[in-house]
Enzyme design. Structure first.
Site, PDB file in Angstrom:
ATOM      1  NE  ARG A  14      -7.536   4.735   5.138  1.00 41.49           N
ATOM      2  CZ  ARG A  14      -8.028   3.762   4.391  1.00 41.49           C
ATOM      3  NH1 ARG A  14      -7.233   3.131   3.529  1.00 41.49           N
ATOM      4  NH2 ARG A  14      -9.302   3.411   4.486  1.00 41.49           N
ATOM      5  CB  ILE A  16       3.445   8.952   2.385  1.00 38.61           C
ATOM      6  CG1 ILE A  16       4.061   9.298   3.744  1.00 38.61           C
ATOM      7  CG2 ILE A  16       4.399   9.302   1.253  1.00 38.61           C
ATOM      8  CD1 ILE A  16       5.252   8.427   4.120  1.00 38.61           C
ATOM      9  CG  ASP A  35      -5.125   2.131  -0.772  1.00 36.57           C
ATOM     10  OD1 ASP A  35      -4.157   2.824  -0.381  1.00 36.57           O
ATOM     11  OD2 ASP A  35      -5.743   1.350  -0.027  1.00 36.57           O
ATOM     12  CG  ASP A  57      -3.066  -7.392  -2.466  1.00 35.66           C
ATOM     13  OD1 ASP A  57      -1.857  -7.169  -2.240  1.00 35.66           O
ATOM     14  OD2 ASP A  57      -3.724  -8.235  -1.836  1.00 35.66           O
ATOM     15  CB  VAL A  58       1.579  -3.801  -3.965  1.00 37.42           C
ATOM     16  CG1 VAL A  58       1.040  -2.396  -4.199  1.00 37.42           C
ATOM     17  CG2 VAL A  58       1.783  -4.057  -2.473  1.00 37.42           C
ATOM     18  CE1 TYR A 147       7.725  -0.344   7.437  1.00 40.34           C
ATOM     19  CE2 TYR A 147       9.550   0.759   8.550  1.00 40.34           C
ATOM     20  CZ  TYR A 147       8.501   0.788   7.650  1.00 40.34           C
ATOM     21  OH  TYR A 147       8.232   1.943   6.946  1.00 40.34           O
ATOM     22  CE  LYS A 151       9.302   0.561   4.014  1.00 45.83           C
ATOM     23  NZ  LYS A 151       8.604   0.923   2.763  1.00 45.83           N
TER      24      LYS A 151
END
Length: 257
Positions: A14, A16, A35, A57-58, A147, A151
């Site tokens: 989904r 980006i 994904d 699953d990263v 968040y 980042k």
């Protein structure tokens, strides 16, 4: 036109990730669409003979190893896009600790896993690790505290690895957009105060186009690894780079009202 080049995108079902996969597929690349939602990844790859889809699953380094072996075999990988991310917005103490922890696990540990496990496949001149960052990494954002912190970690990791791996011919870059019209922002970012101030002016396709440009850009001596996406972000990045911390704090505070 077809290409023998390959790109693997995490969180590609989904937003980006999918827009990036679609663009590179349209331009003849072999694309790994992975994904945490394997059904959605399979749907995104359906009917595309140059697409490979699967579950990832990263947060799980073992899954990264399996996915990379599946997609790359014993060969190389031209581009790995660490795109998977999650967001919970709102006042810090009103977000439950499980949600804070999930952001750290997906947004930081997931990127570290991708970089560590992808390294050997990118070890050929021209290999690129592309990390999805955010304008929230520039200065701590109220209602986006954790968040933004995740980042900022991605931003720092990008800078470090770009220096560390340059002798191996691996480029490391980050894309730095402001708010993008994805489900993550429209559903999970609704309590971010700066969304109301700045609006949502970027589409997933805008970020995908920026990814394409980064993959094909020529090297410029002394240029840093971060690429601001969109006019708003470029202005904010330029201003924050030359203004003192107290001024950046003032601007962020006003945007958060």
């Amino acid at each position: 036109m077809t290409s023998s080049r390959s790109i693997l995108v995490s969180g590609a079902a989904r937003g980006i990730g999918r827009a990036t996969a679609e663009l590179f597929l349209a331009r003849g690349w072999r694309v790994g669409i992975y994904d945490v939602d394997p059904a959605a990844a399979a749907e995104a790859a359906a009917g595309r003979d140059r697409a490979v889809a699967g579950a990832l699953d990263v947060r799980d380094a073992g899954q990264w190893r399996s996915v990379l072996r599946e997609f790359c075999g014993d060969g190389r990988l031209d581009v790995l896009v660490n795109n998977a991310g999650v967001l919970s917005s709102g006042p810090f103490t009103e977000i439950d600790l499980d949600s804070h922890r999930r952001m750290v696990d997906v947004n930081v540990t997931g990127v570290v896993n991708g970089a560590a496990e992808g390294h050997r496949f990118l070890r050929s001149p021209g290999g690129l690790l592309l990390n999805l960052c955010s304008a929230s990494s520039m200065y701590g954002q109220p209602t986006l505290a954790t968040y933004g912190a995740t980042k900022a970690a991605v931003r720092s990791l990008t800078e470090a690895l770009d220096i560390e791996w340059q002798g191996e011919g691996i480029r490391v870059r980050s894309l730095v957009p402001l708010f993008v019209a994805t489900e993550m922002v429209t559903r999970d970012g609704v309590r971010a105060s700066s969304v109301a101030s700045l609006g949502v002016r970027l589409t997933p396709e805008d970020v995908a186009a920026a990814a394409w440009r980064v993959v094909h850009e020529r090297g410029v001596p002394l240029r840093g690894p971060h690429r601001a996406v969109g006019r708003q972000t470029k202005v904010l990045a330029a201003v924050s780079a030359v203004t003192p911390d107290w001024a950046n704090r003032l601007v962020v505070g006003r945007l958060a009202r």
